[in-house]
Scaffold this motif. Structure first.
Motif, PDB file in Angstrom:
ATOM      1  N   PRO A 105       0.829  -1.204   0.000  1.00 11.58           N
ATOM      2  CA  PRO A 105       0.000   0.000   0.000  1.00 11.58           C
ATOM      3  C   PRO A 105       0.868   1.260   0.000  1.00 11.58           C
ATOM      4  O   PRO A 105       1.949   1.298   0.597  1.00 11.58           O
ATOM      5  CB  PRO A 105      -0.794  -0.123   1.300  1.00 11.58           C
TER       6      PRO A 105
ATOM      7  N   THR B 197      -2.790   4.294  -2.918  1.00 11.32           N
ATOM      8  CA  THR B 197      -3.603   3.071  -2.880  1.00 11.32           C
ATOM      9  C   THR B 197      -5.072   3.405  -2.648  1.00 11.32           C
ATOM     10  O   THR B 197      -5.407   4.239  -1.807  1.00 11.32           O
ATOM     11  CB  THR B 197      -3.110   2.140  -1.753  1.00 11.32           C
TER      12      THR B 197
ATOM     13  N   LEU C  39      -8.487   2.499  -1.099  1.00  9.97           N
ATOM     14  CA  LEU C  39      -8.907   1.709   0.054  1.00  9.97           C
ATOM     15  C   LEU C  39     -10.372   1.301  -0.069  1.00  9.97           C
ATOM     16  O   LEU C  39     -11.232   2.121  -0.405  1.00  9.97           O
ATOM     17  CB  LEU C  39      -8.709   2.510   1.342  1.00  9.97           C
TER      18      LEU C  39
ATOM     19  N   ASP D  24      -3.762  -1.496  -7.533  1.00 11.33           N
ATOM     20  CA  ASP D  24      -3.275  -0.779  -6.357  1.00 11.33           C
ATOM     21  C   ASP D  24      -4.469  -0.468  -5.437  1.00 11.33           C
ATOM     22  O   ASP D  24      -4.866   0.687  -5.256  1.00 11.33           O
ATOM     23  CB  ASP D  24      -2.556   0.502  -6.775  1.00 11.33           C
TER      24      ASP D  24
ATOM     25  N   TYR E 242      -6.466  -1.855  -1.602  1.00 16.08           N
ATOM     26  CA  TYR E 242      -6.285  -2.594  -0.345  1.00 16.08           C
ATOM     27  C   TYR E 242      -7.626  -2.651   0.380  1.00 16.08           C
ATOM     28  O   TYR E 242      -8.381  -1.665   0.386  1.00 16.08           O
ATOM     29  CB  TYR E 242      -5.236  -1.921   0.547  1.00 16.08           C
TER      30      TYR E 242
END
Length: 273
Positions: free
Chosen positions: A5, A9, A11, A37, A39
């Motif tokens: 991350p 990144t 989210l 990319d 998370y």
């Protein structure tokens, strides 16, 4: 390939009363397979309005919504997709430049499962539960043409309301009835819960049933599923539901639909957690 991350990144999160690991592992595994990319992190909250405001303010791209937040989220978003509006229950939020749109991929997943398993709409069923997930399952059954249904719920107000909306009957307990299909949409049998070792339906009803559907995903083989398998009954598991709904969430968040092989790999990885 593991992507670390960074400040860039994207989210995505989930909000649940009791956060699990399936979604975290499923989404992050697919992100890695596809070189995205992104998370994903599981969270819980005691202040839902503040949490949803945080999703908006912090630019969190997507949020999976689980019990007990599915209905309360309705008033906190800007737009509601028909999949959620029809059943007044949300399980997915998508943030586009600060504008939140709510979906219900549980509903979409159950509709797919009914087709995949080739279930006859003339099959009578009893569905235990009256919460947000029960609304998704009952509505999917209704919209797939299943019209011989019974909602079993101790909460009379919620149970009657769900039954009335979907055109089904209601009663507080199954009693001596033995319908061909039994569907559990309560936390009974869920790992870590007070009823983890309990059966959602009486043994006699399971023995008489033609098929058993348990929406609980953890564990996959709940006491109800174990008994049904022991008695030679076809089953639909919560793993099937959670995998399909998570896939549809992934597509909403990223705009990418993985291959069946990639999804299979992600499900297998998620189950190891």
């Amino acid at each position: 390939m593991t992507i670390a991350p960074s400040r860039d990144t994207t989210l995505c999160i989930s909000l649940a009363g009791r956060p699990g690991t399936f979604g975290v592992r499923f989404h992050n595994h697919l992100y890695q397979q596809l070189g995205l990319d992104y998370y994903y992190k599981a969270m819980t909250t005691e202040d839902l309005p503040a949490a949803v405001a945080g999703i908006r303010a912090l630019g969190i791209r997507g949020c999976g919504v689980s019990m007990p937040y599915k209905e309360a989220c309705m008033a906190l978003v800007d737009e509601i997709d028909p999949s959620a509006a029809a059943i007044e229950s949300v399980n997915t939020l998508v943030n586009t430049q600060g504008r939140l749109k709510a979906y219900n991929t549980d509903y979409l997943a159950v509709r797919q499962l009914l087709e995949q398993h080739g279930l006859d709409p003339q099959t009578a069923f009893a569905l235990r539960g009256s919460g947000g997930m029960a609304k998704a399952v009952a509505s999917a059954l209704r919209d797939a043409g299943f019209n011989q249904g019974l909602i079993v719920a101790r909460n009379e107000q919620a149970g009657r309301q769900l039954a009335d909306v979907c055109g089904y009957a209601w009663q507080p307990e199954l009693g001596d009835l033995c319908p061909p299909m039994l569907i559990n949409v309560t936390p009974i049998g869920m790992a870590g819960g007070a009823d983890a070792q309990a059966l959602a339906f009486p043994h006699a009803a399971v023995a008489a049933a033609e098929r058993v559907f348990d929406v609980v995903a953890l564990p996959v083989r709940t006491p109800l599923v174990q008994l049904a398998e022991k008695l030679g009954k076809p089953v639909i598991t919560g793993l099937e539901v959670i995998a399909l709904q998570a896939l549809e969430q992934f597509v909403l968040y990223t705009g990418i639909r993985p291959t069946p092989e990639q999804v299979e790999s992600a499900v297998a990885y998620a189950r190891e957690g």
